[in-house]
Design an enzyme around this catalytic site. Structure first.
Site, PDB file in Angstrom:
ATOM      1  N   LYS A 112      -2.305  -9.153  26.353  1.00  0.00           N
ATOM      2  CA  LYS A 112      -2.020 -10.596  26.232  1.00  0.00           C
ATOM      3  C   LYS A 112      -2.047 -11.041  24.771  1.00  0.00           C
ATOM      4  CE  LYS A 112      -2.546 -13.755  29.169  1.00  0.00           C
ATOM      5  NZ  LYS A 112      -1.606 -14.561  29.977  1.00  0.00           N
TER       6      LYS A 112
ATOM      7  N   TYR B 241     -13.029   4.336  39.125  1.00  0.00           N
ATOM      8  CA  TYR B 241     -12.239   4.695  37.937  1.00  0.00           C
ATOM      9  C   TYR B 241     -10.765   4.890  38.304  1.00  0.00           C
ATOM     10  CZ  TYR B 241     -10.999   7.435  33.739  1.00  0.00           C
ATOM     11  OH  TYR B 241     -10.423   7.905  32.582  1.00  0.00           O
TER      12      TYR B 241
ATOM     13  N   LYS C  40      -7.446   2.864  36.966  1.00  0.00           N
ATOM     14  CA  LYS C  40      -6.351   3.478  36.200  1.00  0.00           C
ATOM     15  C   LYS C  40      -5.006   3.312  36.917  1.00  0.00           C
ATOM     16  CE  LYS C  40      -8.727   4.834  32.597  1.00  0.00           C
ATOM     17  NZ  LYS C  40      -8.486   4.278  31.264  1.00  0.00           N
TER      18      LYS C  40
ATOM     19  N   VAL D   1     -10.583  15.843  28.416  1.00  0.00           N
ATOM     20  CA  VAL D   1     -10.762  15.800  26.964  1.00  0.00           C
ATOM     21  C   VAL D   1     -12.253  15.884  26.671  1.00  0.00           C
ATOM     22  CG1 VAL D   1     -10.154  14.590  24.841  1.00  0.00           C
ATOM     23  CG2 VAL D   1      -8.843  14.154  26.929  1.00  0.00           C
TER      24      VAL D   1
ATOM     25  N   THR E  10     -15.132  14.781  25.288  1.00  0.00           N
ATOM     26  CA  THR E  10     -15.673  13.579  24.633  1.00  0.00           C
ATOM     27  C   THR E  10     -17.010  13.246  25.296  1.00  0.00           C
ATOM     28  OG1 THR E  10     -14.767  12.022  26.235  1.00  0.00           O
ATOM     29  CG2 THR E  10     -13.317  12.631  24.408  1.00  0.00           C
TER      30      THR E  10
HETATM   31  P1  NAD Z   1     -15.871   7.643  25.536  1.00  0.00           P
HETATM   32  O1  NAD Z   1     -16.796   7.101  26.570  1.00  0.00           O
HETATM   33  O2  NAD Z   1     -16.234   8.899  24.853  1.00  0.00           O
HETATM   34  O3  NAD Z   1     -15.538   6.510  24.452  1.00  0.00           O
HETATM   35  C1  NAD Z   1     -15.162   5.223  24.871  1.00  0.00           C
HETATM   36  C2  NAD Z   1     -15.499   4.209  23.810  1.00  0.00           C
HETATM   37  O4  NAD Z   1     -15.161   2.903  24.332  1.00  0.00           O
HETATM   38  C3  NAD Z   1     -16.994   4.176  23.484  1.00  0.00           C
HETATM   39  O5  NAD Z   1     -17.187   4.212  22.081  1.00  0.00           O
HETATM   40  C4  NAD Z   1     -17.467   2.854  24.085  1.00  0.00           C
HETATM   41  O6  NAD Z   1     -18.535   2.242  23.395  1.00  0.00           O
HETATM   42  C5  NAD Z   1     -16.204   2.013  24.009  1.00  0.00           C
HETATM   43  N1  NAD Z   1     -16.247   0.891  24.968  1.00  0.00           N
HETATM   44  C6  NAD Z   1     -16.698   0.912  26.246  1.00  0.00           C
HETATM   45  N2  NAD Z   1     -16.648  -0.323  26.771  1.00  0.00           N
HETATM   46  C7  NAD Z   1     -16.147  -1.137  25.805  1.00  0.00           C
HETATM   47  C8  NAD Z   1     -15.863  -2.525  25.761  1.00  0.00           C
HETATM   48  N3  NAD Z   1     -16.106  -3.311  26.811  1.00  0.00           N
HETATM   49  N4  NAD Z   1     -15.357  -3.043  24.620  1.00  0.00           N
HETATM   50  C9  NAD Z   1     -15.120  -2.245  23.527  1.00  0.00           C
HETATM   51  N5  NAD Z   1     -15.370  -0.914  23.539  1.00  0.00           N
HETATM   52  C10 NAD Z   1     -15.886  -0.374  24.659  1.00  0.00           C
HETATM   53  O7  NAD Z   1     -14.448   7.820  26.283  1.00  0.00           O
HETATM   54  P2  NAD Z   1     -13.175   8.731  25.905  1.00  0.00           P
HETATM   55  O8  NAD Z   1     -13.305  10.009  26.660  1.00  0.00           O
HETATM   56  O9  NAD Z   1     -12.958   8.753  24.456  1.00  0.00           O
HETATM   57  O10 NAD Z   1     -12.036   7.899  26.653  1.00  0.00           O
HETATM   58  C11 NAD Z   1     -11.231   6.930  26.000  1.00  0.00           C
HETATM   59  C12 NAD Z   1     -10.186   6.416  26.991  1.00  0.00           C
HETATM   60  O11 NAD Z   1      -9.426   7.525  27.504  1.00  0.00           O
HETATM   61  C13 NAD Z   1     -10.820   5.733  28.222  1.00  0.00           C
HETATM   62  O12 NAD Z   1     -10.030   4.636  28.616  1.00  0.00           O
HETATM   63  C14 NAD Z   1     -10.783   6.816  29.271  1.00  0.00           C
HETATM   64  O13 NAD Z   1     -10.755   6.307  30.586  1.00  0.00           O
HETATM   65  C15 NAD Z   1      -9.505   7.549  28.927  1.00  0.00           C
HETATM   66  N6  NAD Z   1      -9.475   8.926  29.408  1.00  0.00           N
HETATM   67  C16 NAD Z   1     -10.388   9.867  29.007  1.00  0.00           C
HETATM   68  C17 NAD Z   1     -10.322  11.167  29.498  1.00  0.00           C
HETATM   69  C18 NAD Z   1     -11.278  12.247  29.095  1.00  0.00           C
HETATM   70  O14 NAD Z   1     -11.160  13.383  29.616  1.00  0.00           O
HETATM   71  N7  NAD Z   1     -12.228  12.040  28.214  1.00  0.00           N
HETATM   72  C19 NAD Z   1      -9.323  11.492  30.433  1.00  0.00           C
HETATM   73  C20 NAD Z   1      -8.430  10.512  30.838  1.00  0.00           C
HETATM   74  C21 NAD Z   1      -8.498   9.232  30.314  1.00  0.00           C
END
Ligand code: NAD
Length: 261
Positions: A124, A157, A161, A190, A192
């Site tokens: 938005k 989750y 998504k 990934v 992380t």
């Molecule tokens: P992560 O948990 O390692 O990092 C996420 C970051 O987002 C953190 O630093 C957290 O503090 C921040 N965050 C959480 N809530 C927040 C909010 N309300 N406002 C601002 N920041 C906020 O996650 P990641 O693995 O790096 O994932 C990043 C994105 O990729 C996510 O949307 C996740 O769903 C998606 N994703 C990750 C994977 C994976 O395998 N790791 C796979 C598919 C999708």
């Protein structure tokens, strides 16, 4: 789009995929605002230091993406600092790992508030600015293989998504006339802190060795390895670039070959 320095906001940039994306876009020459929750300020500053040491331009801004007022401030402070906004990467997200019978309505609401309302707020604020600027723009959000397919332990989750994929498709349809594209990058596994937490919950609940849930995923990946944040960041670099000008409404699966769209 202009020939001046392009700019991007990356949410959830304190760690994991968001950190990798912010570093990559800065290396691509964009001026980047790195956002995370206030508790992530130290991590944001450390990453910003690395970007600046490598010659990049960036700033940090804390705020909660689920709060519209935080995202509006994130957008307006970014534009004031860098003169406009070309790319919004709505990356922040959470994954609460729980069996369906243990997934409460509160868990569902919290997940939707960050993963869906967060993307909604970012799209938005950014699209309003991009329309006003009149030079198009790129809306990009974190999808997942879970935007295409159900997955055990992740009912809230997965619901979030799938919702993001629907939102992204609709925004792409409505905003195409402004030269604004909307696309998801949809990772698989990934390495992380998010995946560390998933592994911890599953292995603790099932009394299996730490790391075994993560290891269980690897045989299902055609390329035989998990992703690093940089693997995802490369695709986001493309989605943020001029080269993706004719791609919109898509969810680009970046999973090494788990799920074929
Ligand atoms: P992560 O948990 O390692 O990092 C996420 C970051 O987002 C953190 O630093 C957290 O503090 C921040 N965050 C959480 N809530 C927040 C909010 N309300 N406002 C601002 N920041 C906020 O996650 P990641 O693995 O790096 O994932 C990043 C994105 O990729 C996510 O949307 C996740 O769903 C998606 N994703 C990750 C994977 C994976 O395998 N790791 C796979 C598919 C999708």
């Amino acid at each position: 789009m202009t020939t001046e320095r392009r700019t991007a906001i990356v949410t959830g940039a304190g760690q994991g995929i968001g950190r990798g994306i912010a570093m990559r876009l800065a290396r691509d020459g964009l001026a980047v605002t790195l956002n995370d929750l206030p508790g992530g300020l130290g991590a944001l500053e450390a990453t910003a230091g690395e970007i600046e040491a490598a010659g990049g331009t960036c700033r940090v801004a804390t705020g909660d993406v689920s709060r519209p007022e935080d995202v509006e401030a994130l957008d307006s402070d970014h534009a004031a600092a860098f003169g406009g906004l070309d790319v919004m990467v709505a990356n922040a997200g959470i994954a609460v790992t729980a069996r369906f019978e243990d997934t409460t309505a509160e868990i569902l609401d919290r997940t939707l508030a960050i993963n869906v309302r967060g993307v909604f707020n970012c799209y938005k604020a950014a699209s309003a600015r991009m329309i006003e600027q009149g030079r198009g723009g790129r809306l990009i959000a974190a999808g997942s293989v879970s935007a295409h397919k159900g997955g055990e332990w992740q009912s809230a989750y997965v619901a979030s998504k799938f919702a993001v994929r629907g939102l992204n498709q609709t925004v792409a349809l409505e905003l195409g006339k402004h030269g604004i594209t909307a696309n998801l990058y949809s990772p698989g596994v990934v390495k992380t802190p998010m995946w560390d937490a998933i592994d911890e919950v599953v292995t603790t609940t099932e009394n299996t060795p730490r790391g075994s849930q993560f290891a269980k995923m690897l045989p299902n990946i055609a390329l035989g390895r998990n992703a690093e944040p940089e693997d995802v960041a490369r695709v986001v670099s493309f989605l943020a670039s001029e080269d993706s000008a004719y791609v919109t409404g898509q969810s680009i699966v970046v999973d090494g070959g788990i799920y074929f769209v």
